[in-house]
Enzyme design. Structure first.
Site, PDB file in Angstrom:
ATOM      1  CE  LYS A 155       6.783  12.073 -11.223  1.00 47.16           C
ATOM      2  NZ  LYS A 155       5.812  12.471 -11.078  1.00 47.16           N
ATOM      3  CD  GLU A 243      -0.320  10.942  -9.686  1.00 49.05           C
ATOM      4  OE1 GLU A 243      -1.266   9.711  -9.137  1.00 49.05           O
ATOM      5  OE2 GLU A 243      -1.027  11.146 -10.337  1.00 49.05           O
ATOM      6  CB  CYS A 277       1.725   4.037  -5.402  1.00 46.00           C
ATOM      7  SG  CYS A 277       1.830   3.216  -6.689  1.00 46.00           S
ATOM      8  CD  GLU A 450       1.940  11.047 -13.598  1.00 40.50           C
ATOM      9  OE1 GLU A 450       3.174  11.753 -12.553  1.00 40.50           O
ATOM     10  OE2 GLU A 450       2.884   9.338 -13.281  1.00 40.50           O
TER      11      GLU A 450
HETATM   12  P1  NAD Z   1       9.389  10.310  -0.149  1.00 42.31           P
HETATM   13  O1  NAD Z   1       7.789  11.420   0.225  1.00 42.31           O
HETATM   14  O2  NAD Z   1       9.712  10.468   0.868  1.00 42.31           O
HETATM   15  O3  NAD Z   1      10.086  10.988  -1.277  1.00 42.31           O
HETATM   16  C1  NAD Z   1       9.701  11.435  -2.858  1.00 42.31           C
HETATM   17  C2  NAD Z   1      10.895  12.250  -3.295  1.00 42.31           C
HETATM   18  O4  NAD Z   1      10.408  13.804  -2.641  1.00 42.31           O
HETATM   19  C3  NAD Z   1      12.373  11.737  -3.273  1.00 42.31           C
HETATM   20  O5  NAD Z   1      13.067  12.424  -4.185  1.00 42.31           O
HETATM   21  C4  NAD Z   1      12.307  12.903  -1.918  1.00 42.31           C
HETATM   22  O6  NAD Z   1      14.304  12.793  -1.995  1.00 42.31           O
HETATM   23  C5  NAD Z   1      12.153  13.955  -1.997  1.00 42.31           C
HETATM   24  N1  NAD Z   1      11.880  14.407  -0.272  1.00 42.31           N
HETATM   25  C6  NAD Z   1      11.701  14.307   0.208  1.00 42.31           C
HETATM   26  N2  NAD Z   1      11.315  15.191   1.489  1.00 42.31           N
HETATM   27  C7  NAD Z   1      11.379  16.725   0.363  1.00 42.31           C
HETATM   28  C8  NAD Z   1      10.954  17.674   0.881  1.00 42.31           C
HETATM   29  N3  NAD Z   1      10.908  17.913   2.268  1.00 42.31           N
HETATM   30  N4  NAD Z   1      11.594  18.556   0.182  1.00 42.31           N
HETATM   31  C9  NAD Z   1      11.721  18.652  -1.281  1.00 42.31           C
HETATM   32  N5  NAD Z   1      11.745  16.462  -0.881  1.00 42.31           N
HETATM   33  C10 NAD Z   1      12.024  15.845  -0.966  1.00 42.31           C
HETATM   34  O7  NAD Z   1       8.439   9.207  -1.310  1.00 42.31           O
HETATM   35  P2  NAD Z   1       9.589   7.292  -0.818  1.00 42.31           P
HETATM   36  O8  NAD Z   1       9.683   7.269   0.303  1.00 42.31           O
HETATM   37  O9  NAD Z   1      10.389   7.831  -1.991  1.00 42.31           O
HETATM   38  O10 NAD Z   1       8.385   6.676  -2.166  1.00 42.31           O
HETATM   39  C11 NAD Z   1       7.367   6.195  -1.032  1.00 42.31           C
HETATM   40  C12 NAD Z   1       5.870   6.667  -1.051  1.00 42.31           C
HETATM   41  O11 NAD Z   1       5.789   7.552  -2.707  1.00 42.31           O
HETATM   42  C13 NAD Z   1       4.821   6.498  -1.309  1.00 42.31           C
HETATM   43  O12 NAD Z   1       4.146   6.781   0.125  1.00 42.31           O
HETATM   44  C14 NAD Z   1       3.864   5.973  -2.019  1.00 42.31           C
HETATM   45  O13 NAD Z   1       2.543   4.642  -2.166  1.00 42.31           O
HETATM   46  C15 NAD Z   1       4.345   6.440  -2.694  1.00 42.31           C
HETATM   47  N6  NAD Z   1       4.003   6.749  -4.194  1.00 42.31           N
HETATM   48  C16 NAD Z   1       2.714   7.136  -4.793  1.00 42.31           C
HETATM   49  C17 NAD Z   1       2.527   6.963  -6.395  1.00 42.31           C
HETATM   50  C18 NAD Z   1       1.721   7.400  -6.884  1.00 42.31           C
HETATM   51  O14 NAD Z   1       1.809   6.978  -8.287  1.00 42.31           O
HETATM   52  N7  NAD Z   1       0.481   7.709  -6.519  1.00 42.31           N
HETATM   53  C19 NAD Z   1       4.220   5.598  -7.020  1.00 42.31           C
HETATM   54  C20 NAD Z   1       4.815   5.836  -6.581  1.00 42.31           C
HETATM   55  C21 NAD Z   1       5.122   5.861  -5.079  1.00 42.31           C
END
Ligand code: NAD
Length: 473
Positions: A155, A243, A277, A450
């Site tokens: 990013k 993502e 992920c 990305e």
């Molecule tokens: P999450 O969605 O719980 O949190 C991600 C981020 O969003 C954190 O920084 C969190 O504080 C923030 N967040 C949560 N709720 C929010 C809201 N309502 N408003 C604004 N920000 C908010 O995810 P996680 O548990 O940290 O990560 C796991 C998930 O991420 C899994 O589903 C995984 O598959 C996915 N992931 C995807 C990729 C990809 O490249 N596609 C890579 C890594 C992880």
């Protein structure tokens, strides 16, 4: 270091080591006024950074990468402590981050900004067009807990290279590595305001996304949160690069090399303690090889060494926190209640979850299609034909990555071409992403791609036409 967990205090984020429970740091959560001031600083600093010649931006980014290398041991250890990721994997994440910042910077420098002759159109024979790629401004970056450093590089790398400022919100679970990187950016000579973390959870993230000064969002995390945030940005026509989650299938055809399948399935599923992920989260195997694959994976899972991420013998560390481990425990319990059989694993000790293999999984069970389990759990699902394997793989709402194993490249390619996913790996786990790939998912796994392509995305294209500047023939 070494304090034990105390009662939560309002406004303070205690970052803990999931392996020991020790509190690594207590950070103040950014207040609404601080988030506002951070965005204002980014907006004020960005135009001068955009006006900085590319060769100078390149020099700063390389100086940062040099500092990452110098501090690699410190950063890797910090990452292992705060995330629970085994040290060798933390080291390779920091190395990847360093390589990626160099890569983004070099590609930025090498981008072609060629002009076009417009004589393909009558009346424009003496005209030239060139396209200016202007930065978007201030880009919001929201990170998940699983690869904080590496995912941030995808990013901040293209954003900073192209002259944008970044306000980033790391996960509450493991913000320390990227906060340290923020100090190194300043040491490398990046102007203040161009790379700024804000500490906090959902409320801080929402404030960031709702702020109209944020020109675009690059979000990696769960599908539910991604959809919610995209809704906010759509209202002001600001782009959201998402993502999101996945439930990747590994398809094993009946002529596959079983020992290769087993070793790739185990490595792919257990990377980041089962919290990737992209990871083979479902093994779909043609009936002839079902028993051999099931036994092979169960044997390896049963022998894995779980322990302290800093111990070199450790193959599997803890999940990110206890509630995540309880969630995985609940998902396994639910799948067993639906009729699956526990072949090995299934037990939780604090934040640790034993590697688990499930047999007897049918298409109707949530784990076979839409339930993404973020832990070291593998359902092994037998199918009676290649068609059935493809149909089950595609029955998921997700479409991030996948893999197919066969000794016949033609059969493997036929499957690869028919999977509805952003990536398919042949004869290897689908876990992982190449630096040069435009990475991303189909369906509920995300929007946009990305990678190096973001050098062309984190900009506005402005076409400038120079009329009648060429000599007449
Ligand atoms: P999450 O969605 O719980 O949190 C991600 C981020 O969003 C954190 O920084 C969190 O504080 C923030 N967040 C949560 N709720 C929010 C809201 N309502 N408003 C604004 N920000 C908010 O995810 P996680 O548990 O940290 O990560 C796991 C998930 O991420 C899994 O589903 C995984 O598959 C996915 N992931 C995807 C990729 C990809 O490249 N596609 C890579 C890594 C992880």
């Amino acid at each position: 270091m070494g304090m034990t967990a105390a009662a939560p205090r309002p406004g303070i984020l205690a970052v803990t080591n999931p392996a020991s429970g020790a509190v690594l740091a207590e950070l103040p959560v950014a207040t609404p006024a601080e988030v506002d001031a951070t965005i204002a600083r980014a907006q004020a600093a960005q135009p001068a950074w955009a006006a900085t010649p590319r060769h100078q931006r390149h020099r700063v980014m390389h100086a940062f990468a040099d500092l990452m290398e110098e501090h690699a041991d410190e950063l890797s250890r910090l990452l292992a402590e705060e995330s629970g990721k085994p040290l060798a994997q933390s080291e390779s994440e920091i190395a990847a981050t360093t390589r990626l910042y160099r890569c983004y910077s070099e590609r930025m420098l090498a981008r072609s900004e060629a002009a076009e002759y417009l004589d393909s159109q009558p009346g424009y024979e003496r005209d030239l067009l060139f396209t200016r790629h202007e930065p978007l401004g201030v880009i919001g970056a929201i990170l998940p807990f699983n690869f904080p450093s590496e995912l941030l590089s995808h990013k901040a790398g293209p954003a900073i290279a192209m002259g944008n400022a970044v306000v980033l919100k790391p996960s509450r679970e493991d913000p320390l590595t990227v906060l340290r990187e923020g100090e190194l950016w300043l040491e490398a000579g990046l102007p203040e305001g161009i790379f700024q973390p804000v500490v906090g959870g959902a409320a801080v993230g929402t404030q960031l996304v709702e702020d109209p000064r944020i020109a675009a969002l690059s979000f990696t995390g769960s599908t539910e949160v991604g959809i919610e945030l995209a809704g906010i940005l759509t209202k002001r026509l600001a782009p959201a690069f998402l993502e999101l989650g996945g439930n990747d299938a590994m398809i094993v055809l009946d002529d596959a090399d079983v020992s290769l399948v087993v070793s790739e399935a185990v490595t792919g599923r257990l990377a980041c303690n089962g919290q990737c992920c992209v990871s083979n989260k479902r093994i779909i195997v043609e009936a002839r090889l079902y028993e051999a694959v099931l036994q092979g994976i169960a044997d390896r899972f049963g022998k894995l060494v779980m322990g302290d991420p800093l111990d070199e013998a450790t193959e599997l560390g803890p999940l990110i926190n206890q509630s995540a481990a309880e969630g995985v425990e609940e998902e396994v319990r639910r799948t067993v209640a639906e009729g699956a059989k526990l072949v090995t694993g299934g037990e939780r000790q604090g934040c640790y979850f034993r590697p688990t293999v499930l047999s007897g999984v049918t298409r109707e069970m949530a784990i076979a299609t839409d339930m993404e389990v973020f832990g070291p759990v593998l359902p092994i699902i037998p199918v009676s034909s290649t068609e059935e394997a493809i149909s089950l793989a595609n029955a998921s709402r997700y479409g991030l990555s996948g893999s197919v194993f066969s000794s016949d490249i033609g059969r493997a390619l036929d499957v690869a071409l028919r999977l509805q996913t952003g990536q398919v790996v042949v004869n290897g786990t689908g876990q992982g992403r190449a630096d040069v790939a435009a990475f991303g998912g189909y369906k509920y796994s995300g929007v946009g791609r990305e990678g190096l392509c973001c050098l062309d995305e984190f900009v506005q294209n402005k076409n400038i036409v120079l009329r009648r500047v060429l000599p007449a023939n």
